[in-house]
Each structure stands twice: as structure tokens, then as C-alpha cells.
Scaffold this motif. Structure first.
Motif, PDB file in Angstrom:
ATOM      1  N   LEU A  83       4.197 -10.649  15.948  1.00 29.22           N
ATOM      2  CA  LEU A  83       5.249 -11.320  15.170  1.00 29.22           C
ATOM      3  C   LEU A  83       5.122 -12.841  15.292  1.00 29.22           C
ATOM      4  O   LEU A  83       5.162 -13.565  14.295  1.00 29.22           O
ATOM      5  CB  LEU A  83       6.636 -10.874  15.636  1.00 29.22           C
ATOM      6  N   ARG A  84       4.965 -13.313  16.528  1.00 26.75           N
ATOM      7  CA  ARG A  84       4.862 -14.759  16.762  1.00 26.75           C
ATOM      8  C   ARG A  84       3.646 -15.347  16.062  1.00 26.75           C
ATOM      9  O   ARG A  84       3.746 -16.370  15.375  1.00 26.75           O
ATOM     10  CB  ARG A  84       4.805 -15.044  18.268  1.00 26.75           C
ATOM     11  N   GLU A  85       2.493 -14.708  16.199  1.00 30.57           N
ATOM     12  CA  GLU A  85       1.272 -15.239  15.584  1.00 30.57           C
ATOM     13  C   GLU A  85       1.366 -15.233  14.060  1.00 30.57           C
ATOM     14  O   GLU A  85       0.918 -16.166  13.409  1.00 30.57           O
ATOM     15  CB  GLU A  85       0.050 -14.450  16.054  1.00 30.57           C
ATOM     16  N   THR A  86       1.951 -14.176  13.498  1.00 32.25           N
ATOM     17  CA  THR A  86       2.123 -14.116  12.044  1.00 32.25           C
ATOM     18  C   THR A  86       2.996 -15.271  11.569  1.00 32.25           C
ATOM     19  O   THR A  86       2.685 -15.926  10.570  1.00 32.25           O
ATOM     20  CB  THR A  86       2.746 -12.762  11.627  1.00 32.25           C
ATOM     21  N   MET A  87       4.067 -15.550  12.302  1.00 34.26           N
ATOM     22  CA  MET A  87       4.964 -16.651  11.917  1.00 34.26           C
ATOM     23  C   MET A  87       4.285 -18.012  12.112  1.00 34.26           C
ATOM     24  O   MET A  87       4.468 -18.919  11.303  1.00 34.26           O
ATOM     25  CB  MET A  87       6.267 -16.571  12.704  1.00 34.26           C
ATOM     26  N   MET A  88       3.496 -18.138  13.151  1.00 33.82           N
ATOM     27  CA  MET A  88       2.826 -19.419  13.408  1.00 33.82           C
ATOM     28  C   MET A  88       1.702 -19.680  12.404  1.00 33.82           C
ATOM     29  O   MET A  88       1.381 -20.834  12.119  1.00 33.82           O
ATOM     30  CB  MET A  88       2.287 -19.457  14.840  1.00 33.82           C
ATOM     31  N   GLU A  89       1.104 -18.618  11.864  1.00 31.83           N
ATOM     32  CA  GLU A  89       0.024 -18.770  10.894  1.00 31.83           C
ATOM     33  C   GLU A  89       0.546 -18.933   9.468  1.00 31.83           C
ATOM     34  O   GLU A  89      -0.242 -19.068   8.534  1.00 31.83           O
ATOM     35  CB  GLU A  89      -0.903 -17.548  10.955  1.00 31.83           C
ATOM     36  N   ALA A  90       1.857 -18.918   9.288  1.00 30.49           N
ATOM     37  CA  ALA A  90       2.442 -19.040   7.956  1.00 30.49           C
ATOM     38  C   ALA A  90       1.928 -20.298   7.277  1.00 30.49           C
ATOM     39  O   ALA A  90       1.919 -21.373   7.868  1.00 30.49           O
ATOM     40  CB  ALA A  90       3.962 -19.094   8.058  1.00 30.49           C
ATOM     41  N   ASN A  91       1.515 -20.143   6.029  1.00 32.09           N
ATOM     42  CA  ASN A  91       0.911 -21.273   5.332  1.00 32.09           C
ATOM     43  C   ASN A  91       1.529 -21.454   3.957  1.00 32.09           C
ATOM     44  O   ASN A  91       0.986 -20.949   3.000  1.00 32.09           O
ATOM     45  CB  ASN A  91      -0.600 -21.058   5.236  1.00 32.09           C
ATOM     46  N   PRO A  92       2.569 -22.152   3.741  1.00 28.19           N
ATOM     47  CA  PRO A  92       3.488 -22.728   4.724  1.00 28.19           C
ATOM     48  C   PRO A  92       4.646 -21.797   5.058  1.00 28.19           C
ATOM     49  O   PRO A  92       5.384 -22.045   5.987  1.00 28.19           O
ATOM     50  CB  PRO A  92       4.007 -23.969   4.024  1.00 28.19           C
ATOM     51  N   THR A  93       4.824 -20.696   4.292  1.00 26.18           N
ATOM     52  CA  THR A  93       5.953 -19.799   4.547  1.00 26.18           C
ATOM     53  C   THR A  93       5.458 -18.367   4.720  1.00 26.18           C
ATOM     54  O   THR A  93       4.335 -18.042   4.346  1.00 26.18           O
ATOM     55  CB  THR A  93       6.968 -19.820   3.378  1.00 26.18           C
ATOM     56  N   CYS A  94       6.311 -17.519   5.278  1.00 28.77           N
ATOM     57  CA  CYS A  94       5.998 -16.092   5.362  1.00 28.77           C
ATOM     58  C   CYS A  94       7.285 -15.306   5.512  1.00 28.77           C
ATOM     59  O   CYS A  94       8.338 -15.864   5.817  1.00 28.77           O
ATOM     60  CB  CYS A  94       5.025 -15.773   6.492  1.00 28.77           C
TER      61      CYS A  94
END
Length: 117
Positions: A46-57
Motif C-alpha cells: 500500500l505504501r509503495e503504491t501510494m509513494m509511486e503515484a504519478n502524480p495521483t492514485c
């Protein structure tokens, strides 16, 4: 202290990752050492998916809620309340959680009916 007593005193009960691991290990009849890596992996994903958001997710978990990474607008005329100085706040990202309909309906119940369940 009992959770009901904490609420009456105005203190929210805090649950840690270890409490979640313990709860899952009890419901699945598995040792905590076996459950903990799975819980860790879910949290890391969950954390990595949110941190990789480009720019939103948007991460949707049915019957729980939606985690979102959203953009904020730049604020060219923000004010520092301490010095009263006008400052520029650039656009950035923020997190947002929207609970599911199931969770919202449960949390909206009067506390008396929740205590009886």
C-alpha cells in the motif's frame, strides 16, 4: 484500560500493527510469526503504491474504503501565522481516505446501539 473507559475520558484507543497481527493470528489459528510477514507485505505494498503515484492514485479495498493520493493547488499568498509574512506554498500531494458505505453506516450508528452488539 477498557476501550469504553478511554472513550469516556476522551482518549482514543490506539491499535498498532502488532495488535492487528495478533487479531489475525487468533482468528486464523496461526502463530503471530507466521502472520506478521503477510501483514507487513500488505502495508508495504500500500505504501509503495501510494509513494509511486504519478502524480495521483486510488487504491480501492471493497468493504473497507478508498485510499487516494491527491494533488493540492499551489497557494501563492499563504500567510505564516507566526510572523504574518506572505509565503508561497507550492503544489504538492496529500493522502485521503474515504470509508466504504458499510464502514460509514456502522460508524454513524448511535453509540448505544453499537455497545449492545
Amino acid at each position: 484500560m477498557h476501550p469504553k473507559i478511554l472513550i469516556q475520558k476522551g482518549i482514543a484507543m490506539t491499535y498498532t500493527k502488532r495488535d492487528i497481527v495478533r487479531r489475525i493470528s487468533e482468528t486464523k489459528n496461526l502463530p503471530m510469526v507466521q502472520v506478521e510477514p503477510w501483514v507487513d507485505d500488505v502495508i508495504v505494498a500500500l505504501r509503495e503504491t501510494m509513494m509511486e503515484a504519478n502524480p495521483t492514485c486510488r487504491i480501492e479495498i471493497r468493504d473497507f474504503g478508498v485510499f487516494e493520493v491527491k494533488l493540492t493547488k499551489a497557494k501563492p499568498k499563504a500567510r505564516n501565522p507566526k510572523t504574518n509574512e506572505v509565503i508561497f506554498v507550492p503544489e504538492h500531494r496529500k493522502t485521503h481516505f474515504k470509508p466504504s458505505k458499510l464502514l460509514k453506516e456502522f460508524l454513524r450508528q448511535p453509540l448505544e446501539s453499537v455497545d449492545q452488539q
